[in-house]
Design a protein around this motif. Structure first.
Motif: not given
Length: 410
Positions: A119-128, A130-137
């Motif tokens: 199970q992974v959480n995915v967010c967008k970085t400031k550079n647009d 896609l990065s794995l991240c914590s559940p709340t981002g």
């Protein structure tokens, strides 16, 4: 970590039934502009001396449907790669910066240990990106989504007749929403490279990654473990020159509710989850028994999410591994006051467990998986097999390979 560069490539695409010929699309990674590095890079940095048995180590249960298999899972996989500066800052300015480090081992180590659900959480970085991240981002990890998929496909290409399931969650509080289109575009970038490097595969086509199985949105039975990877020991097998040819393992991608709206009914790679977990993001310790009790009243495939909410986890105290011990999990499942597992109807079964710090209790989890696979198989065949309290004492049990065992007598 790989360095991703942006280049422009000319491509013909066919999307949502509308042709767009000879348009330029941005390829946001190094999959095309650093081919020299990719060709020489070591593929699947794991040993092949102890190759796992087919069907995720359970070839004797090849007739078990995918949704009746028992999947050992890692919650927040990839969180081992926490930026060092944030760990240091956690002691001074950011007291919660490291609270989302749920795992200590790499993705390849998880798969080598026998886990097949990530199970992974995915967010967008400031550079647009896609990065794995914590559940709340709140916290970005040092693993890009492309790197994560690359590592999974490395393992799939190295080890035949395995099925890996990845459950993708979007951040609960995204500053920049992650869309299905962005995820599938990133997957295509990685898959093209692996397709080109796999003997016996056709030329890669957009949205047709040969390593990914997508279950139809319409209600249809899931294929069996053997069917999905074309494993049938009764059929003549071509051994060739000893090398694996073609696509022999599969990746299944599922999604959470926050991605559902952007996926709709037109996903190319994502399948609907077949289980219910009953997990609540604001779940407190005192509520665990009640939540599991309610979960076990449901019919169909259930998943036990044996981890605590992010707000209760501290990276120094490892509350998850201390709370969800083998004794606690046994009690949640077997106690007549909680799940009362051995008296559940035949239509209710557990299809997996997802945990933090899995290696702390790995022998117990492997024993639980072995029992649950046999129980689920028995239920499908009209038999009853009880779950037994685990004899595992993690400090004493010999860590036997998860891939070699005898089939339980039903």
């Amino acid at each position: 970590m790989k360095i991703w560069k942006s280049i422009l490539a000319t491509a013909s695409v066919f999307y949502l039934g509308v042709a767009a010929s000879e348009i330029e699309v941005e390829i946001g990674s190094a999959w095309n502009d650093e081919l020299d590095m990719l060709i020489t890079r070591q593929t699947a940095p794991v040993s092949s001396n102890d190759e796992p048995l087919p069907c995720n180590g359970f070839p004797e249960y090849r007739d078990l449907p995918v949704n009746h298999f028992f999947w050992l899972g890692a919650h927040n996989a990839g969180s081992h790669d926490v930026p060092k500066f944030k760990q240091q800052a956690a002691n001074v300015k950011e007291p919660h910066a490291c609270q989302y480090k749920s795992q200590d081992r790499t993705i390849t180590e998880m798969l080598t240990d026998g886990l097949r659900f990530l199970q992974v959480n995915v967010c967008k970085t400031k550079n647009d990106k896609l990065s794995l991240c914590s559940p709340t981002g709140v916290q970005m990890y040092d693993t890009l989504f492309q790197d994560f998929i690359d590592e999974v496909l490395d393992f799939i290409r190295m080890y035949p007749q395995q099925i890996i399931m990845v459950h993708v969650s979007a951040s609960k509080k995204p500053k920049q929403p992650v869309t299905a289109e962005a995820l599938e575009g990133a997957i295509d970038e990685v898959c093209k490279v692996h397709t080109d490097r796999t003997l016996g595969t056709d030329e890669f086509k957009r949205h047709e990654c040969p390593f990914i199985y997508t279950h139809p949105f319409a209600a249809r039975p899931w294929p069996t473990m053997g069917e999905l990877i074309n494993y049938d020991p009764d059929m003549p097998q071509w051994e060739g020159d000893g090398q694996h040819v073609g696509v022999q393992s599969q990746l299944v991608l599922t999604y959470d509710d926050r991605l559902a709206s952007s996926l709709g009914q037109k996903s190319h790679y994502f399948s609907q989850p077949f289980w219910e977990s009953g997990f609540k993001v604001d779940q407190q310790l005192k509520d665990v028994d009640d939540n599991v009790r309610e979960l076990c009243k449901k019919s169909g495939a259930l998943q036990l999410n044996a981890f605590l909410p992010e707000t209760t986890v501290d990276c120094n105290s490892h509350l998850n591994e201390k709370f969800y011990t083998p004794a606690v999990i046994d009690r949640l499942l077997l106690s007549k006051d909680v799940c009362d597992f051995n008296n559940l109807p035949s239509t209710t079964y557990f299809s997996g467990i997802t945990v933090d710090c899995y290696e702390q209790h790995l022998p117990f989890l492997l024993n639980l998986q072995r029992q649950m696979v046999a129980i689920n198989y028995a239920k499908l065949n009209g038999r009853k097999v009880d779950l037994k309290p685990s004899p595992v004492k993690e400090e004493k049990l010999d860590t036997q390979s998860p891939y070699h065992h005898e089939r339980d007598e039903l």
